[in-house]
Write an enzyme that holds these catalytic residues in place. Structure first.
Site, short mmCIF file in Angstrom:
data_model
loop_
_atom_site.label_atom_id
_atom_site.label_comp_id
_atom_site.label_asym_id
_atom_site.label_seq_id
_atom_site.Cartn_x
_atom_site.Cartn_y
_atom_site.Cartn_z
N ARG A 63 33.51 39.48 36.88
CA ARG A 63 34.83 38.47 36.53
C ARG A 63 34.04 37.02 37.14
O ARG A 63 34.77 36.07 36.46
CB ARG A 63 35.85 39.01 37.36
N HIS A 67 34.63 33.76 34.98
CA HIS A 67 35.45 32.59 35.52
C HIS A 67 34.47 31.23 35.49
O HIS A 67 34.74 30.03 35.57
CB HIS A 67 36.16 32.80 36.83
N ASN A 95 41.82 31.83 40.38
CA ASN A 95 40.89 32.27 41.42
C ASN A 95 41.48 32.57 42.74
O ASN A 95 40.79 33.42 43.54
CB ASN A 95 39.80 31.20 41.34
N HIS A 194 37.84 45.11 31.65
CA HIS A 194 39.12 45.82 32.11
C HIS A 194 39.13 47.12 32.51
O HIS A 194 40.11 48.03 32.47
CB HIS A 194 40.47 45.25 31.89
#
Ligand code: HEM
Ligand SMILES: *[C@@H]1O[C@H](CO)[C@@H](O)[C@H](O)[C@H]1NC(C)=O
Ligand SMILES: *[C@@H]1O[C@H](CO)[C@@H](O)[C@H](O)[C@H]1NC(C)=O
Ligand SMILES: *[C@@H]1O[C@H](CO)[C@@H](O)[C@H](O)[C@H]1NC(C)=O
Ligand SMILES: *[C@@H]1O[C@H](CO)[C@@H](O)[C@H](O)[C@H]1NC(C)=O
Ligand SMILES: *[C@@H]1O[C@H](CO)[C@@H](O)[C@H](O)[C@H]1NC(C)=O
Ligand SMILES: *[C@@H]1O[C@H](CO)[C@@H](O)[C@H](O)[C@H]1NC(C)=O
Ligand SMILES: *[C@@H]1O[C@H](CO)[C@@H](O)[C@H](O)[C@H]1NC(C)=O
Ligand SMILES: *[C@@H]1O[C@H](CO)[C@@H](O)[C@H](O)[C@H]1NC(C)=O
Ligand SMILES: *[C@@H]1O[C@H](CO)[C@@H](O)[C@H](O)[C@H]1NC(C)=O
Length: 330
Positions: A63, A67, A95, A194
């Protein structure tokens, strides 16, 4: 395995060099083959150790790469802490109190500085550890294009605006992916990440109790799954409890996520919308991946490489940070 990697990397580079003038603005799977030949091994061994005490860590680390890449490209900007010149992206909406694993990135960086000082960028660490996390969790493995350098800036506002949120609908998400050159196949394939990790109750509480201000749960949630989630995530309280993004095979990287969507068991509304948005072209892609794990893996790898190629700093741009949390000489 090693021979194969060496051979393909060596061959491709040699052929490319013979055919065209290779500009250094290109990532390469053999970027560190002479300057830090053990880079993957070093990253994997730190990750393996982290997995021992935290089975969620692989999910948390991939992740971070996502990001990072969505804000100013894959330049390690996410890793920078506050300083006189930096307003950290770690405080941004998606975040704050959510991204994790920065200490493991520090440990990887320390191990690499020990073996190959000043060589491997923090942006590349995120790309390498993402592949390691996926393959160690049962997913595909691939050769990671490398050679990104680290940026000297962060962009807190872009982090707020450009990173997709769990409450975004499919058109918002498609728009945010499109801004960085990723298409709908990339949206669906990458959402397949996911398949592991978890989300906090506060992120999904709206869906469970008051969807879009209706006073009712999101009608696309499977009724038995809704009960399970409501038990796990009460309507009141701090919302810091966790629910698995894939309730069926929680730590495994597989295509179960897509079968869950068909069963109306997507955790985030952004997940379920891939299957439940009327007439959306993403539905066919979900059905394909649910039926055929090999195609999901193949597309996931392609999309990961595409995401990892978002505006990398190469050549003399940027720097190789010595500490992932701060720019050099500050
Ligand atoms: C499609 C748009 C996406 C949205 C809206 C989204 C949103 C979210 C949200 C809201 C969470 C939970 C955060 C929390 O509760 O603290 C989450 C977790 C996660 N996301 Fe995404 N995400 C998206 C795409 C991606 C992509 C492209 C990847 C990686 C390739 C990814 C990997 C993950 C992982 C592995 C977790 C679990 C992290 C952990 O357990 O620490 N997501 N995502
Ligand atoms: C790479 O790691 C192996 C052991 O895992 C070690 O024997 C070798 O010396 C290392 N090579 C370099 C260049 O660090
Ligand atoms: C970073 O600095 C901003 C002010 O510029 C402040 O609001 C924020 O709390 C700081 N974040 C951290 C993690 O220290
Ligand atoms: C993060 O969590 C802390 C402690 O629970 C809280 O004080 C703070 O407001 C939270 N920050 C954000 C941006 O949610
Ligand atoms: C997504 O949400 C926006 C409002 O935030 C709305 O204008 C748009 O029609 C929605 N798209 C879909 C496909 O529901
Ligand atoms: C979602 O998209 C709509 C337009 O379709 C826009 O008005 C809205 O601001 C977007 N929401 C977010 C959170 O990006
Ligand atoms: C649901 O949300 C709406 C809008 O945010 C709010 O006005 C309403 O009071 C909420 N209903 C319940 C039952 O919490
Ligand atoms: C993950 O699944 C395993 C096996 O079903 C279970 O033992 C474990 O408690 C689950 N972990 C979490 C965090 O739900
Ligand atoms: C709800 O989930 C169960 C178990 O996964 C599944 O058998 C059922 O078909 C699902 N219902 C719907 C409407 O998707
Ligand atoms: C979905 O597609 C069908 C068949 O093409 C069409 O009749 C229907 O109006 C569409 N629905 C929406 C919400 O676009």
């Amino acid at each position: 395995m090693f021979l194969h990697q060496y051979f393909s990397c060596f061959t491709i580079l040699t052929i490319l060099k013979a055919l065209v003038h290779v500009s250094d603005a290109q990532l390469s799977t053999c970027y560190y083959s002479t300057s830090c030949p053990n880079v993957s091994k070093i990253v994997s061994s730190v990750l393996e150790e982290a997995f021992q005490s935290d089975p969620r860590i692989g999910a948390s680390l991939i992740r971070l790469h996502f990001h990072d890449c969505f804000v100013n490209g894959c330049d390690g900007s996410l890793l920078l802490d506050n300083s006189s010149s930096i307003k950290t992206e770690k405080d941004s909406i998606s975040n704050a109190n959510s991204t994790r694993g920065f200490d493991v990135v520090d440990n990887i960086k320390a191990a690499l500085e020990n073996s190959c000082p000043g060589v491997v960028s923090c942006a590349d660490i995120l790309a390498i550890v993402s592949e390691a996390a996926v393959s160690m969790s049962g997913g595909p493995s691939w050769e990671v294009p490398l050679g990104r350098r680290d940026g000297r800036k962060a962009n807190r506002k872009k982090a707020d605006d450009c990173i997709p949120r769990g409450s975004d609908n499919l058109s918002n998400i498609t728009a945010k992916f499109s801004r960085v050159g990723l298409n709908l196949v990339d949206v669906v394939a990458l959402s397949g990440a996911h398949t592991f990790g978890s989300a906090q109750c506060r992120v999904i509480r709206g869906r469970l109790y008051n969807f879009s201000g209706t006073g009712q749960p999101d009608p696309t949630i499977n009724t038995s799954y809704l009960k399970t989630l409501q038990d796990k995530c009460p309507q009141t309280g701090n919302g810091l409890g966790l629910a698995n993004l894939d309730p069926v095979t929680n730590y495994t990287f597989d295509n179960q996520y897509f079968t869950n969507l068909q069963n109306h068991m997507g955790l985030l509304s952004s997940d379920q919308e891939l299957f439940s948005t009327t007439n959306a072209s993403s539905i066919d892609i979900v059905n394909t991946y649910s039926k055929d794990q090999a195609t999901f893996f193949e597309n996931f790898v392609k999309s990961m490489i595409k995401m990892g190629n978002i505006k990398p700093l190469t050549g003399k741009k940027g720097e190789v940070r010595l500490n992932c949390r701060k720019v050099n000489n500050k």
